[in-house]
Design an enzyme around this catalytic site. Structure first.
Site, PDB file in Angstrom:
ATOM      1  N   ARG A 298       0.898  -1.297   0.082  1.00  0.00           N
ATOM      2  CA  ARG A 298       0.002  -0.078   0.043  1.00  0.00           C
ATOM      3  C   ARG A 298       0.945   1.269  -0.025  1.00  0.00           C
ATOM      4  O   ARG A 298       0.559   2.305   0.711  1.00  0.00           O
ATOM      5  CB  ARG A 298      -0.761   0.182   1.090  1.00  0.00           C
ATOM      6  CG  ARG A 298      -1.494  -1.099   1.594  1.00  0.00           C
ATOM      7  CD  ARG A 298      -2.602  -1.732   0.443  1.00  0.00           C
ATOM      8  NE  ARG A 298      -3.060  -2.945   0.795  1.00  0.00           N
ATOM      9  CZ  ARG A 298      -3.633  -3.830  -0.060  1.00  0.00           C
ATOM     10  NH1 ARG A 298      -3.796  -3.443  -1.454  1.00  0.00           N
ATOM     11  NH2 ARG A 298      -4.293  -4.991   0.253  1.00  0.00           N
TER      12      ARG A 298
ATOM     13  N   TRP B 101     -14.758 -11.303   3.440  1.00  0.00           N
ATOM     14  CA  TRP B 101     -14.193  -9.963   3.934  1.00  0.00           C
ATOM     15  C   TRP B 101     -15.013  -8.883   4.860  1.00  0.00           C
ATOM     16  O   TRP B 101     -14.246  -8.240   5.359  1.00  0.00           O
ATOM     17  CB  TRP B 101     -13.520  -9.173   2.698  1.00  0.00           C
ATOM     18  CG  TRP B 101     -12.550 -10.105   2.168  1.00  0.00           C
ATOM     19  CD1 TRP B 101     -12.307 -10.859   1.261  1.00  0.00           C
ATOM     20  CD2 TRP B 101     -11.091 -10.188   2.825  1.00  0.00           C
ATOM     21  NE1 TRP B 101     -11.342 -11.458   1.041  1.00  0.00           N
ATOM     22  CE2 TRP B 101     -10.164 -11.157   1.753  1.00  0.00           C
ATOM     23  CE3 TRP B 101     -10.313  -9.613   3.801  1.00  0.00           C
ATOM     24  CZ2 TRP B 101      -9.144 -11.227   1.907  1.00  0.00           C
ATOM     25  CZ3 TRP B 101      -8.932  -9.743   3.981  1.00  0.00           C
ATOM     26  CH2 TRP B 101      -8.284 -10.876   3.165  1.00  0.00           C
TER      27      TRP B 101
ATOM     28  N   GLU C 232      -4.640   4.218   1.162  1.00  0.00           N
ATOM     29  CA  GLU C 232      -4.964   3.118   0.359  1.00  0.00           C
ATOM     30  C   GLU C 232      -6.373   3.268  -0.221  1.00  0.00           C
ATOM     31  O   GLU C 232      -6.482   2.853  -1.344  1.00  0.00           O
ATOM     32  CB  GLU C 232      -4.840   2.103   1.569  1.00  0.00           C
ATOM     33  CG  GLU C 232      -5.612   0.691   0.941  1.00  0.00           C
ATOM     34  CD  GLU C 232      -5.311  -0.529   2.063  1.00  0.00           C
ATOM     35  OE1 GLU C 232      -4.824  -0.072   3.172  1.00  0.00           O
ATOM     36  OE2 GLU C 232      -5.668  -1.519   1.791  1.00  0.00           O
TER      37      GLU C 232
ATOM     38  N   GLU D  87      -5.935 -11.534   9.252  1.00  0.00           N
ATOM     39  CA  GLU D  87      -5.602 -11.765   7.630  1.00  0.00           C
ATOM     40  C   GLU D  87      -4.542 -12.638   7.447  1.00  0.00           C
ATOM     41  O   GLU D  87      -3.492 -12.322   6.747  1.00  0.00           O
ATOM     42  CB  GLU D  87      -5.079 -10.477   7.162  1.00  0.00           C
ATOM     43  CG  GLU D  87      -6.252  -9.342   7.227  1.00  0.00           C
ATOM     44  CD  GLU D  87      -6.146  -8.019   6.629  1.00  0.00           C
ATOM     45  OE1 GLU D  87      -4.852  -7.601   6.656  1.00  0.00           O
ATOM     46  OE2 GLU D  87      -7.012  -7.374   6.275  1.00  0.00           O
TER      47      GLU D  87
ATOM     48  N   ASP E 163     -11.848  -0.470   8.220  1.00  0.00           N
ATOM     49  CA  ASP E 163     -10.460  -0.680   7.669  1.00  0.00           C
ATOM     50  C   ASP E 163     -10.309   0.604   6.823  1.00  0.00           C
ATOM     51  O   ASP E 163     -10.339   0.548   5.527  1.00  0.00           O
ATOM     52  CB  ASP E 163     -10.369  -1.805   6.865  1.00  0.00           C
ATOM     53  CG  ASP E 163      -8.646  -1.917   6.392  1.00  0.00           C
ATOM     54  OD1 ASP E 163      -8.012  -1.424   6.829  1.00  0.00           O
ATOM     55  OD2 ASP E 163      -8.477  -2.820   5.577  1.00  0.00           O
TER      56      ASP E 163
ATOM     57  N   LYS F  48      -7.342   0.855  14.919  1.00  0.00           N
ATOM     58  CA  LYS F  48      -7.718   1.950  13.543  1.00  0.00           C
ATOM     59  C   LYS F  48      -8.820   2.735  13.954  1.00  0.00           C
ATOM     60  O   LYS F  48      -9.756   2.341  14.766  1.00  0.00           O
ATOM     61  CB  LYS F  48      -8.165   0.918  12.511  1.00  0.00           C
ATOM     62  CG  LYS F  48      -6.918   0.054  11.918  1.00  0.00           C
ATOM     63  CD  LYS F  48      -7.082  -0.690  10.626  1.00  0.00           C
ATOM     64  CE  LYS F  48      -6.006  -1.204   9.820  1.00  0.00           C
ATOM     65  NZ  LYS F  48      -5.960  -1.841   8.670  1.00  0.00           N
TER      66      LYS F  48
HETATM   67  C1  GCV Z   1      -0.622  -4.514   6.115  1.00  0.00           C
HETATM   68  C2  GCV Z   1      -5.585  -3.364   5.335  1.00  0.00           C
HETATM   69  C3  GCV Z   1      -4.825  -3.661   4.231  1.00  0.00           C
HETATM   70  C4  GCV Z   1      -3.412  -4.581   4.264  1.00  0.00           C
HETATM   71  C5  GCV Z   1      -3.013  -4.137   5.711  1.00  0.00           C
HETATM   72  C6  GCV Z   1      -3.896  -4.435   6.786  1.00  0.00           C
HETATM   73  C7  GCV Z   1      -3.286  -4.224   8.010  1.00  0.00           C
HETATM   74  O1  GCV Z   1      -6.109  -4.799   5.081  1.00  0.00           O
HETATM   75  O2  GCV Z   1      -5.354  -3.835   2.796  1.00  0.00           O
HETATM   76  O3  GCV Z   1      -2.514  -4.277   3.234  1.00  0.00           O
HETATM   77  O4  GCV Z   1      -1.757  -4.928   5.884  1.00  0.00           O
HETATM   78  O5  GCV Z   1      -4.960  -3.636   6.512  1.00  0.00           O
HETATM   79  O6  GCV Z   1      -3.609  -2.835   8.468  1.00  0.00           O
HETATM   80  O7  GCV Z   1      -2.813  -5.233   8.636  1.00  0.00           O
END
Ligand code: GCV
Length: 722
Positions: A78, A448, A308, A201, A280, A275
């Site tokens: 990203r 997702w 992103e 993930e 996200d 976050k």
């Molecule tokens: C680094 C999202 C992004 C991923 C990222 C993830 C995270 O899913 O698309 O690229 O991974 O967040 O914050 O861990």
């Protein structure tokens, strides 16, 4: 003149005072003095008076860090500003000059830590022979007061240490973390600590052994404790294989569901990194309820500087207003005023700056790092102050430049939201692919959990307690009451919280469907306006940056039209309700390539269908192809707009001609994140000042290259405004 430590200042704080015509900078520590000196330079640059300075500054929170998602091979997850400044080919970059520049830039903003590798960790970061690579980077950042931080893989005791387990309660694992941490601190005594992404993930985590996140965080925390190190344990834990058919399933619930039961079980050097929103980094989300839930646990807010889901630095989107909304949001914990900014002890930004001259791939995107640093220091600064400061420091103090750029930046988040995902729909992008172009259904019918559940009757996720997933019940009673009722839920989050019919009337008086149409037209119109506004700055901004930003804004305006047409047509088809203003599905002056006279070109269906006008395009399977359009309108001077496709796997060549005269030729070699014909590759070439008479023949010739088939979507003949 630099003074010594000043009493009564928090760590990193400083004081600026004019004494006998001299300016004295005093700091509570070395960093404070450095920050004071940078503030003085900023004041000089923006032209603030210095004659009677008397200013004390202290940071709101002790931890102000950036995170990097840089891989050891030099790529960046990203990242949109080129290759990694830290890594190349599995080792630290031979020339770390840009790391030095970056450290200086971070110090000028008061940022005091940087994690230097991806949270999706290559475990080699903890290999014994890798330590010198980390030391080189830490040595380069240290003079700027920036502590190095490492992302570590929770499976490291097994993957690097050769143990047969990574169970956090196993004595061998406990000993391994301790020995490894001691080893690192011998080499980097001021290491800030570690970051861990676990059970998320595809990353391994404590669930492998039936242990909790507190067990996981504490084993590492105890190894860090003697060194004063912190562990940032990410709250971004969710199941990405959820059953979308179950209407009670909800990814937004995950952070709170996972961490609420563990409040009070974390050691005091564990920080839960949350976050800003529960999904996200979408264009609009409510704040994560976890900020209100954790009472006995230290927490930090994670913001995303890298864009992103926000146009990947091809779109100007200034994120400070969005971050301020999150930081200022009142969680009403215990019925009392509780802004998020009062709950957090750290502010962390995912930065992902790269080797590009402008760091982020777009001059305007730099404002996001600047704004992040300023807000991390003082979340009470206004977005306008930050935007103006950045503009002055970047483009100078010409009042017209400052006003034009700051105004553009300040409205850019709303504009982007208008054309990519209004009313809390989240960014309607390709979430299973590049997270960039429009693909309305990409978020549906998969695990997702970024669902918006649009069908022929209505749209939105029902997250109510009464009939939905119950997510709203994770907030304090006062906040939950506001969101639970469509009467009090703000329009901007309506579809995040509720499933409603398209005919539902918003507080604004519009129906949901008409708002969706209108906002997309307004957003695209505003993006087009940026080009005009920027052009008014010609000769006031240096030529190189003037041209680079102009190109970026023209591109953004073209992409905003792709989004507008795709989303509005998708909802027209889904709802069957026409646009009251008659725009959606009607495009005066547009001629589809598939309806043109085709020599060599073949018609194809585009996926998803909304990515191309009429769902179709033409591509060239031969060495060269021609599409011929006949102009039948009134005579006059026109602009011809050619919409074609520019993928990343070739550099096709195009020529546009009228009556045999070449009007323009160009090569499709832009930097875009797709190898296919879709909305991300949709590109626009506008040719102005063209005299047309009825019966004129407009020809577009395409010469493919590599995997790029010189594909065309349509041409438009429009009045020339220039
Ligand atoms: C680094 C999202 C992004 C991923 C990222 C993830 C995270 O899913 O698309 O690229 O991974 O967040 O914050 O861990």
């Amino acid at each position: 003149m630099l003074g010594g430590p000043a009493a009564n200042l928090k760590p990193d704080g400083y004081r600026l005072k004019t004494i006998d015509g001299k300016i004295v900078v005093t700091g509570s520590n070395d960093r404070g003095v450095l920050y004071g000196a940078f503030t003085l330079l900023r004041k000089v640059a923006v032209g603030e008076p210095l004659a009677n300075l008397d200013e004390r500054q202290e940071p709101r929170v002790p931890v102000r860090w950036v995170n990097h998602w840089d891989n050891l091979d030099g790529s960046i997850e990203r990242g949109y500003g080129g290759r990694s400044i830290f890594w190349d080919n599995g080792a630290s970059r031979a020339d770390l000059a840009r790391v030095n520049d970056y450290g200086r830039m971070l110090a000028s903003l008061g940022i005091n830590g940087a994690s230097i590798n991806n949270v999706n960790v290559n475990p080699r970061i903890l290999a014994p022979d890798f330590l010198p690579e980390i030391m080189r980077i830490a040595d380069t950042l240290r003079p700027w007061g920036v502590r190095t931080v490492l992302s570590v893989d929770f499976g490291s005791p097994q993957k690097v240490g050769g143990l047969n387990t990574f169970d956090p309660l196993d004595p061998k694992v406990i000993a391994w973390w301790k020995a490894k941490t001691d080893e690192i601190y011998r080499a980097v005594p001021d290491l800030g600590g570690f970051i861990i992404k676990a059970d998320s993930e595809g990353r391994v985590g404590p669930s492998a052994y039936g242990r909790t996140h507190a067990d996981a965080a504490n084993v590492v925390a105890r190894a860090l404790k003697p060194h004063g190190g912190l562990i940032f344990y990410r709250g971004f834990v969710y199941d990405n294989k959820m059953d979308w058919r179950n209407l009670k399933n909800d990814r937004a619930r995950a952070a709170d569901d996972n961490f609420r039961p563990l409040d009070g079980e974390f050691d005091d050097n564990v920080v839960i990194q949350i976050k800003n929103g529960p999904i996200d980094f979408q264009v609009r989300e409510p704040v994560s309820p976890l900020f209100g839930t954790l009472r006995k646990t230290t927490q930090a807010i994670e913001l995303q500087i890298t864009q992103e889901y926000m146009g990947q630095a091809r779109h100007t989107v200034f994120l400070v207003p969005m971050w301020k909304e999150a930081l200022d949001f009142d969680l009403r914990v215990g019925g009392r005023a509780t802004p998020v900014k009062a709950r957090v002890n750290g502010v962390v930004g995912v930065s992902n700056a790269g080797l590009d001259d402008n760091w982020f791939g777009n001059h305007m995107s730099q404002a996001n790092l600047y704004g992040f640093g300023r807000l991390a220091w003082n979340p009470d600064l206004s977005a306008r102050q930050i935007a103006e400061e950045w503009t002055r420091l970047t483009f100078g103090n010409d009042p017209k430049v400052v006003k034009t750029i700051a105004d553009m930046q300040l409205k850019s988040w709303r504009t982007y939201e208008d054309y990519t995902g209004p009313l809390g729909l989240q960014t309607l992008t390709d979430i299973v692919g590049n997270h960039y172009g429009v693909a309305v259904e990409a978020s549906e019918r998969n695990g997702w959990g970024q669902w918006h559940r649009a069908d022929e009757k209505g749209v939105g996720m029902d997250r109510t307690v009464a009939t939905g997933t119950g997510f709203i019940g994770q907030y304090s009673p006062a906040v939950a009451r506001m969101y639970e009722s469509v009467v009090t839920c703000p329009d901007d989050l309506l579809l995040f919280m509720h499933h409603v019919p398209y005919s539902h009337v918003l507080h604004s008086g519009k129906t949901v469907i008409q708002y969706l149409y209108d906002s997309h037209y307004e957003g695209a119109e505003a993006a087009g306006g940026y080009v005009r506004e920027w052009k008014s700055l010609q000769s006031r901004v240096d030529e190189r940056r003037y041209q680079e930003v102009l190109m970026q804004l023209e591109y953004q305006a073209g992409q905003a039209e792709v989004w507008r047409d795709a989303v509005s047509n998708w909802f027209l088809r889904a709802s069957g309700i026409p646009d009251a203003k008659g725009r959606v599905g009607h495009y005066p002056g547009r001629m589809e390539a598939e309806s043109a006279g085709l020599d060599g070109y073949k018609t194809i269906d585009v996926t998803p269908w909304e990515a191309a006008s009429g769902g179709k395009a033409v591509e060239c399977p031969a060495a060269r192809c021609v599409a011929t359009f006949r102009y039948d309108g009134a005579p006059g001077i026109y602009r011809i707009r050619v919409r074609y496709f520019d993928q990343s796997n070739g550099a096709a060549h195009f020529r546009a001609l009228v009556g045999g005269r070449v009007l323009a030729e160009w090569t499709a070699d832009d930097r875009v994140p797709t190898r296919t014909i879709d909305s991300s590759s949709s590109a626009l070439r506008a040719i102005s000042g063209i005299m047309l008479r009825p019966g004129d023949e407009i020809r577009v010739e395409g010469t493919p290259d590599g995997g790029e088939t010189a594909a065309l979507d349509y041409i438009e003949v429009v009045r020339d405004e220039n």
